[in-house]
Scaffold this active site. Structure first.
Site, PDB file in Angstrom:
ATOM      1  N   SER A 137       0.779  -1.312   0.029  1.00  0.00           N
ATOM      2  CA  SER A 137      -0.072   0.178  -0.005  1.00  0.00           C
ATOM      3  C   SER A 137       1.018   1.086   0.112  1.00  0.00           C
ATOM      4  CB  SER A 137      -0.855  -0.014   1.053  1.00  0.00           C
ATOM      5  OG  SER A 137      -0.073  -0.162   2.472  1.00  0.00           O
ATOM      6  N   ASN A 138       2.040   1.048   0.369  1.00  0.00           N
ATOM      7  CA  ASN A 138       3.020   2.337   0.475  1.00  0.00           C
ATOM      8  C   ASN A 138       4.455   1.765   0.010  1.00  0.00           C
ATOM      9  OD1 ASN A 138       3.479   5.160   1.153  1.00  0.00           O
ATOM     10  ND2 ASN A 138       4.187   4.515   3.195  1.00  0.00           N
ATOM     11  N   ASP A 168      -2.540  -8.391   3.442  1.00  0.00           N
ATOM     12  CA  ASP A 168      -3.227  -7.788   4.031  1.00  0.00           C
ATOM     13  C   ASP A 168      -3.171  -8.129   5.631  1.00  0.00           C
ATOM     14  OD1 ASP A 168      -4.632  -5.598   5.463  1.00  0.00           O
ATOM     15  OD2 ASP A 168      -5.855  -5.340   3.785  1.00  0.00           O
ATOM     16  N   LEU A 169      -2.299  -7.551   6.602  1.00  0.00           N
ATOM     17  CA  LEU A 169      -2.382  -8.085   7.939  1.00  0.00           C
ATOM     18  C   LEU A 169      -3.596  -7.972   8.822  1.00  0.00           C
ATOM     19  CD1 LEU A 169       1.298  -7.336   8.944  1.00  0.00           C
ATOM     20  CD2 LEU A 169       0.390  -9.634   8.740  1.00  0.00           C
ATOM     21  N   SER A 180       8.456   4.971  18.142  1.00  0.00           N
ATOM     22  CA  SER A 180       8.556   6.205  17.642  1.00  0.00           C
ATOM     23  C   SER A 180       9.014   7.246  18.855  1.00  0.00           C
ATOM     24  CB  SER A 180       7.590   6.852  16.831  1.00  0.00           C
ATOM     25  OG  SER A 180       7.713   8.093  16.633  1.00  0.00           O
ATOM     26  N   THR A 191       7.588   9.905  18.966  1.00  0.00           N
ATOM     27  CA  THR A 191       6.500  10.885  19.197  1.00  0.00           C
ATOM     28  C   THR A 191       5.658  10.664  20.278  1.00  0.00           C
ATOM     29  OG1 THR A 191       5.385   9.161  17.883  1.00  0.00           O
ATOM     30  CG2 THR A 191       6.071  10.986  16.578  1.00  0.00           C
ATOM     31  N   TYR A 218      -1.946   9.041  15.017  1.00  0.00           N
ATOM     32  CA  TYR A 218      -0.502   7.960  14.752  1.00  0.00           C
ATOM     33  C   TYR A 218       0.213   7.906  15.923  1.00  0.00           C
ATOM     34  CZ  TYR A 218       4.168   7.236  13.357  1.00  0.00           C
ATOM     35  OH  TYR A 218       5.574   6.626  13.275  1.00  0.00           O
ATOM     36  N   LYS A 275       1.440   4.280  18.231  1.00  0.00           N
ATOM     37  CA  LYS A 275       2.592   3.967  18.923  1.00  0.00           C
ATOM     38  C   LYS A 275       2.752   3.870  20.452  1.00  0.00           C
ATOM     39  CE  LYS A 275       4.434   3.524  14.792  1.00  0.00           C
ATOM     40  NZ  LYS A 275       4.905   2.232  14.447  1.00  0.00           N
ATOM     41  N   TYR A 290      12.389   5.293  17.450  1.00  0.00           N
ATOM     42  CA  TYR A 290      13.372   6.052  16.812  1.00  0.00           C
ATOM     43  C   TYR A 290      12.906   7.373  16.329  1.00  0.00           C
ATOM     44  CZ  TYR A 290      11.362   2.211  13.728  1.00  0.00           C
ATOM     45  OH  TYR A 290      11.004   1.033  13.134  1.00  0.00           O
ATOM     46  N   ARG A 346      15.513  18.367  15.475  1.00  0.00           N
ATOM     47  CA  ARG A 346      15.295  17.004  15.490  1.00  0.00           C
ATOM     48  C   ARG A 346      16.572  16.266  15.479  1.00  0.00           C
ATOM     49  NH1 ARG A 346      11.321  19.201  16.269  1.00  0.00           N
ATOM     50  NH2 ARG A 346       9.026  18.944  15.512  1.00  0.00           N
TER      51      ARG A 346
END
Length: 338
Positions: free
Chosen positions: A34-35, A58-59, A125, A127, A150, A154, A178, A232
């Site tokens: 898909s990406n 597709d999981l 992440s 984030t 999003y 996480k 990360y 960052r």
């Protein structure tokens, strides 16, 4: 040993597949494309000389996930990258993100929980920290309320893994938080291939440099930083990929201190947007067309890692400088536009 890499045709996933194969692991990739694109397999083969087993899957389809693990019951470890990752899109389509990022994680953990022993590496992440109170950010920094669905996936993902590990002694997991991955493999056989308008700074810079984008927008020059632009921690993707392999080996060799661990993966150095632009101009010899704009809602001032734990406990350290990583990103951009 047979290792499953979900999202293994993606940016970080493909580089991790290369590092795994270079160290003798047998790799199976799951990706729904898909990406990403199956052409990435050609790049992996060009670098390693080995074609990993690939299943387009597709999981989100639980039955197919169950069937996959029945067919491949000798998988000894999973590195889980497969997830939707655009912050803006997650705000517009929250249910898509919760289904894709949380549902698929649950299905995989259900399968692993039934095994006598399993090792799981989670793509988390920075984030989760939001705007941390102290720089650099250690793993003990509080997890802040997420700024986007999003980011929330996480945080929730880590909680789900932690809760599962508490009641499943046979499951050993590491979450790698990360910071900002960038660059491309030195061979320029694989690299970052964003679909549509890039969400990350570096591919937007290189696309502007190569003439695909007219101008780069720098959002805000009034932050309390050295030059007013946001800071960052930019980590070279091959350094990041190597961290996944080291973390996996830690679990496979029973060297982990508990069955759920968390590590920051970054360089430990913060770079401002203008410093990243200067790095591009240095390695490319080109002046970048950019314009200062107003701040974006939700953007934080600064985020860079304290990597002491990863350095000392994992025995991992980033090796590439910002300029070296930027040079690889620029070489890749020029190659794919030819």
């Amino acid at each position: 040993m047979k290792i499953l890499v979900t999202g293994g045709l993606g940016f970080i996933g493909s580089h991790t597949v290369v590092e795994l194969q270079n160290q003798g692991f047998e790799v199976i990739i799951i990706d729904d494309c898909s990406n990403s694109t199956e052409k990435v397999l050609d790049g992996i083969v060009a670098i390693t000389g080995k074609l990993p087993l690939f299943e387009k899957l597709d999981l989100k389809n639980r039955d197919k996930v169950e069937d996959f693990f029945k067919k491949h019951d000798d998988i000894e470890g999973v590195i889980h990258f497969a997830a939707s990752k655009a912050v803006g899109e997650s705000v517009e389509k929250p249910l898509l993100y919760y289904e894709n990022n949380i549902g698929t994680l649950v299905y995989i953990l259900k399968e692993l929980s039934q095994k006598a022993k399993s090792s799981f590496i989670f793509s988390s992440s920075c984030t989760v920290y939001g705007q941390a109170d102290v720089m650099p950010i250690t793993e003990d920094a509080p997890v802040k309320t997420a700024e986007s669905p999003y980011g929330n996936t996480k945080q929730m993902g880590e909680e789900i893994i932690s809760d599962t590990c508490k009641v499943t002694p046979s499951l050993n997991a590491i979450a790698l938080r990360y910071f900002n991955p960038m660059g491309a493999h030195p061979s320029v056989e694989i690299g970052e291939l964003p679909t549509g308008v890039p969400q990350n700074l570096v591919p937007f810079i290189t696309q502007t440099g190569v003439g695909m984008r007219e101008q780069l927008s720098v959002f805000g020059d009034d932050y309390p930083t050295s030059d007013g632009t946001a800071v960052r921690d930019y980590i070279y993707v091959v350094d990041l990929a190597k961290a996944h392999v080291i973390a996996l080996k830690r679990l496979l060799e029973n060297k982990n201190d508990s069955n759920y661990e968390v590590f920051n993966v970054g360089t430990g150095t913060g770079s401002s947007v203008l410093e990243v632009i200067k790095s591009f101009e240095k390695v490319s010899g080109k002046k970048l067309n950019y314009k200062i704009m107003n701040r974006r809602a939700g953007d934080i001032t600064s985020a860079y890692a304290d990597t002491t734990k990863a350095n000392n406990v994992l025995g991992w350290k980033s090796e590439y400088t910002l300029d070296q990583a930027m040079k690889s990103a620029w070489d890749w951009e020029q190659k794919i536009r030819k």
